[in-house]
Scaffold this motif. Structure first.
Motif, PDB file in Angstrom:
ATOM      1  N   ALA A  55      -2.077  -9.458   7.599  1.00  0.00           N
ATOM      2  CA  ALA A  55      -3.423  -8.959   7.347  1.00  0.00           C
ATOM      3  C   ALA A  55      -4.121  -8.696   8.671  1.00  0.00           C
ATOM      4  CB  ALA A  55      -4.205  -9.978   6.527  1.00  0.00           C
ATOM      5  N   GLY A  56      -5.032  -7.738   8.658  1.00  0.00           N
ATOM      6  CA  GLY A  56      -5.795  -7.439   9.856  1.00  0.00           C
ATOM      7  C   GLY A  56      -6.826  -8.507  10.144  1.00  0.00           C
ATOM      8  N   GLU A  57      -7.339  -8.510  11.353  1.00  0.00           N
ATOM      9  CA  GLU A  57      -8.315  -9.508  11.760  1.00  0.00           C
ATOM     10  C   GLU A  57      -9.558  -9.433  10.872  1.00  0.00           C
ATOM     11  OE1 GLU A  57     -10.757 -10.857  15.813  1.00  0.00           O
ATOM     12  OE2 GLU A  57      -9.334  -9.183  15.859  1.00  0.00           O
ATOM     13  N   ASP A  73      -8.886  -7.622  -8.356  1.00  0.00           N
ATOM     14  CA  ASP A  73      -7.949  -7.182  -7.319  1.00  0.00           C
ATOM     15  C   ASP A  73      -6.887  -6.256  -7.905  1.00  0.00           C
ATOM     16  OD1 ASP A  73      -9.250  -8.624  -5.371  1.00  0.00           O
ATOM     17  OD2 ASP A  73      -7.869 -10.323  -5.428  1.00  0.00           O
ATOM     18  N   ALA A  93     -13.158 -11.635   4.736  1.00  0.00           N
ATOM     19  CA  ALA A  93     -13.728 -10.679   3.788  1.00  0.00           C
ATOM     20  C   ALA A  93     -13.253 -10.978   2.370  1.00  0.00           C
ATOM     21  CB  ALA A  93     -13.349  -9.256   4.189  1.00  0.00           C
ATOM     22  N   ALA A  94     -11.986 -11.380   2.233  1.00  0.00           N
ATOM     23  CA  ALA A  94     -11.450 -11.700   0.908  1.00  0.00           C
ATOM     24  C   ALA A  94     -12.097 -12.961   0.346  1.00  0.00           C
ATOM     25  CB  ALA A  94      -9.933 -11.879   0.988  1.00  0.00           C
ATOM     26  N   GLY A 100      -2.092 -12.429   3.241  1.00  0.00           N
ATOM     27  CA  GLY A 100      -1.726 -11.036   3.442  1.00  0.00           C
ATOM     28  C   GLY A 100      -0.462 -10.802   4.235  1.00  0.00           C
ATOM     29  N   GLU A 102      -9.725  -9.896   7.692  1.00  0.00           N
ATOM     30  CA  GLU A 102      -9.480  -9.555   6.290  1.00  0.00           C
ATOM     31  C   GLU A 102      -9.549 -10.773   5.384  1.00  0.00           C
ATOM     32  OE1 GLU A 102      -6.161  -7.079   5.368  1.00  0.00           O
ATOM     33  OE2 GLU A 102      -6.475  -5.772   7.093  1.00  0.00           O
ATOM     34  N   GLU A 103      -9.066 -11.917   5.852  1.00  0.00           N
ATOM     35  CA  GLU A 103      -9.126 -13.099   5.001  1.00  0.00           C
ATOM     36  C   GLU A 103     -10.569 -13.542   4.783  1.00  0.00           C
ATOM     37  OE1 GLU A 103      -7.037 -17.461   4.348  1.00  0.00           O
ATOM     38  OE2 GLU A 103      -6.742 -16.399   6.247  1.00  0.00           O
ATOM     39  N   LYS A 122       0.824  -1.195   0.000  1.00  0.00           N
ATOM     40  CA  LYS A 122       0.000   0.000   0.000  1.00  0.00           C
ATOM     41  C   LYS A 122       0.864   1.253   0.000  1.00  0.00           C
ATOM     42  CE  LYS A 122      -3.791   2.219   2.521  1.00  0.00           C
ATOM     43  NZ  LYS A 122      -3.173   3.535   2.648  1.00  0.00           N
TER      44      LYS A 122
END
Length: 262
Positions: free
Chosen positions: A142-144, A50, A149-150, A39, A146-147, A2
């Motif tokens: 990755a944040g909590e 993506d 959500a992905a 992530g 996030e997977e 990012k």
């Protein structure tokens, strides 16, 4: 990743490193790899959508990309080529380098690398290859949530990708093959010894995911076991660590489209 992308947007820097997480580099979709791998130390790229979001606002004709090589080096370059195509760029306008972090050692790794370099030599005059670690760094983890959500986003992509605006490079829906057709073409190219790059580009345009692309190659090419290190190496010869089975094994066996692919 990012930070690298934001730097390109705000300062116009000419370099952009596409740092991917380990599951993406190995050919897995979100939810398919070991827990905690999603992530970590890089971005997860499951499909063209993506990459569109990642490069939103980034003029690919004005940056030099740096991509990882390895098992999905061809796939990642194809994703970038189609994203550039959607920005109106011809293949010979995309500038960048594929970084091979470890030299190819298996027959199939050489096949993938050979097809990729042959395509680049013929169609990508501004593209090069380099041995060494990809520069740049991604998020540490990755944040909590996030997977999860992905995984949900991936399911939505698969439900909607048959629509021409969600797949096929925003092009005529009759111009590119369907998801199933593109995967069948990929398998045929693998078995018949054709260059895999053109079939891979069609997969990207059709909305195929990273995991589907990799599983199709595994199904088409059979099972591979890396050769063991010879116990009779002479003293002073650099030792070679035994290689793990390659994610994309060599040729043998016919293809069937992955379950759930239309």
């Amino acid at each position: 990743m990012k930070d690298t992308t934001d730097l390109s947007r705000t300062t116009g820097t000419a370099a952009l490193a596409l740092v991917c997480d380990a599951p993406t580099r190995a050919g897995f979709d979100p939810g398919e790899a070991a827990a905690g791998a999603f992530g970590r130390a890089g971005v997860s790229l499951a499909h063209l959508g993506d990459v569109r979001r990642l490069f939103d606002g980034v003029p690919l004709g004005r940056v030099r990309l740096a991509l990882p090589g390895g098992p999905t080096g061809m796939w990642l370059l194809a994703l970038c080529l189609v994203a550039a195509e959607e920005q109106g760029l011809a293949p010979d306008e995309l500038n960048g380098t594929t970084h091979e972090e470890r030299p190819a050692a298996t027959a199939l790794a050489l096949r993938l690398r050979g097809d990729l370099t042959a395509y680049a030599s013929a169609s990508l005059p501004l593209w090069s290859f380099r041995t060494g670690t990809l520069p740049g760094s991604g998020p540490s983890a990755a944040g909590e949530g996030e997977e999860c959500a992905a995984v949900a986003a991936l399911a939505r992509w698969r439900e909607t990708r048959e629509e021409s605006t969600d797949r096929q490079g925003l092009a005529d829906p009759y111009l590119w093959p369907s998801v199933r057709q593109s995967l069948e073409r990929l398998a045929d190219a693998a078995i018949e010894g054709d260059c895999l790059m053109e079939a891979t580009l069609d997969c990207v345009r059709a909305g195929v995911t990273t995991g589907e692309w990799a599983r199709t190659l595994r199904a088409a090419l059979g099972t591979y076991e890396a050769p063991a290190t010879s116990p009779r190496e002479t003293p002073g010869t650099p030792s070679r660590a035994p290689s793990a089975p390659h994610p994309f094994p060599p040729r043998g066996g016919r293809h069937r489209a992955p379950a759930g692919v239309r």
